[in-house]
Scaffold this motif. Sequence first.
Motif, PDB file in Angstrom:
ATOM      1  N   LEU A  28     -11.975   8.419  -3.579  1.00  0.00           N
ATOM      2  CA  LEU A  28     -11.676   7.598  -2.414  1.00  0.00           C
ATOM      3  C   LEU A  28     -12.957   7.236  -1.685  1.00  0.00           C
ATOM      4  O   LEU A  28     -13.903   8.014  -1.646  1.00  0.00           O
ATOM      5  N   LYS A  29     -12.949   6.047  -1.104  1.00  0.00           N
ATOM      6  CA  LYS A  29     -14.091   5.535  -0.341  1.00  0.00           C
ATOM      7  C   LYS A  29     -13.602   5.118   1.039  1.00  0.00           C
ATOM      8  O   LYS A  29     -12.485   4.618   1.182  1.00  0.00           O
ATOM      9  N   PRO A  30     -14.411   5.273   2.080  1.00  0.00           N
ATOM     10  CA  PRO A  30     -13.997   4.802   3.411  1.00  0.00           C
ATOM     11  C   PRO A  30     -13.744   3.295   3.394  1.00  0.00           C
ATOM     12  O   PRO A  30     -14.486   2.535   2.781  1.00  0.00           O
ATOM     13  N   TYR A  31     -12.674   2.880   4.063  1.00  0.00           N
ATOM     14  CA  TYR A  31     -12.427   1.443   4.214  1.00  0.00           C
ATOM     15  C   TYR A  31     -12.312   1.053   5.682  1.00  0.00           C
ATOM     16  O   TYR A  31     -12.330  -0.118   6.024  1.00  0.00           O
ATOM     17  N   LYS A  32     -12.197   2.029   6.563  1.00  0.00           N
ATOM     18  CA  LYS A  32     -12.325   1.795   7.992  1.00  0.00           C
ATOM     19  C   LYS A  32     -12.666   3.145   8.627  1.00  0.00           C
ATOM     20  O   LYS A  32     -12.363   4.186   8.060  1.00  0.00           O
ATOM     21  N   ASN A  54      -5.857   8.793   5.871  1.00  0.00           N
ATOM     22  CA  ASN A  54      -6.810   9.083   6.935  1.00  0.00           C
ATOM     23  C   ASN A  54      -7.202  10.543   6.823  1.00  0.00           C
ATOM     24  O   ASN A  54      -6.393  11.374   6.413  1.00  0.00           O
ATOM     25  N   THR A 103      -3.988   4.644   0.331  1.00  0.00           N
ATOM     26  CA  THR A 103      -4.880   4.910   1.456  1.00  0.00           C
ATOM     27  C   THR A 103      -4.464   6.212   2.140  1.00  0.00           C
ATOM     28  O   THR A 103      -3.350   6.710   1.948  1.00  0.00           O
ATOM     29  N   TYR A 121      -0.920  -2.083  -4.493  1.00  0.00           N
ATOM     30  CA  TYR A 121      -2.285  -2.562  -4.648  1.00  0.00           C
ATOM     31  C   TYR A 121      -3.288  -1.424  -4.486  1.00  0.00           C
ATOM     32  O   TYR A 121      -4.305  -1.385  -5.168  1.00  0.00           O
ATOM     33  N   ASN A 122      -2.993  -0.513  -3.549  1.00  0.00           N
ATOM     34  CA  ASN A 122      -3.925   0.578  -3.288  1.00  0.00           C
ATOM     35  C   ASN A 122      -3.182   1.785  -2.723  1.00  0.00           C
ATOM     36  O   ASN A 122      -1.997   1.711  -2.388  1.00  0.00           O
ATOM     37  N   THR A 136       0.846  -1.180   0.000  1.00  0.00           N
ATOM     38  CA  THR A 136       0.000   0.000   0.000  1.00  0.00           C
ATOM     39  C   THR A 136       0.886   1.236   0.000  1.00  0.00           C
ATOM     40  O   THR A 136       1.927   1.251   0.657  1.00  0.00           O
ATOM     41  N   TYR A 186       0.566   4.684   1.479  1.00  0.00           N
ATOM     42  CA  TYR A 186      -0.236   5.448   2.422  1.00  0.00           C
ATOM     43  C   TYR A 186       0.131   6.915   2.298  1.00  0.00           C
ATOM     44  O   TYR A 186       1.315   7.270   2.360  1.00  0.00           O
ATOM     45  N   GLU A 229     -13.265  12.486  -1.451  1.00  0.00           N
ATOM     46  CA  GLU A 229     -14.414  11.822  -2.067  1.00  0.00           C
ATOM     47  C   GLU A 229     -14.525  12.199  -3.539  1.00  0.00           C
ATOM     48  O   GLU A 229     -14.827  11.350  -4.380  1.00  0.00           O
TER      49      GLU A 229
END
Length: 161
Positions: A150-154, A133, A131, A128-129, A93, A95, A146
């Motif tokens: 991006l979409k929430p994943y946690k 916060n 991410t 792969y992605n 990832t 980040y 958004e």
Amino acid sequence: MDESHIRRAQERDIPELHRLLRQVADVHHNGRPDLFRPNTTKYTDEELAHIVSDDETPVFGVFSDDDDATLLGYAFCVFQRPQHNHVLTDLTTLYIDDICVDEAARGRGVGTAVYRHVLDFAKANGCYNVTLNVWSCNPGAQAFYEAMGLKPYKIGMETIL
């Protein structure tokens, strides 16, 4: 985004990085003064020098073409590779630890450009992605992410005692 370019940040960019880091710190302090200290920055000069020189923590800056020194925005990134984890798969990832557009450069496509640059960099490096916060006290950033798809994943939650 006219008259600017994106490159890896260098040690000579530390003063400009601090200038934008203070803007981010102010947003966070204004939104959650119980958690974030006023008039501060996230890193020391020494820490920033280490970060910008480490290929595992690439920092991308959007710079003015006029002087290649005026920072319009940045993205601090960190490669994450959970190896030998009993629960998580071994995917790489990228980040985004911090992203900022200078208050004076907002609405000019700087954020979109640096985010797309990060995506291209992540793809080229087999990630792969991507991410990140976002603090709920920063609805402008959340709306931007958004809009970038991006979409929430946690979701982090709290109770203040």
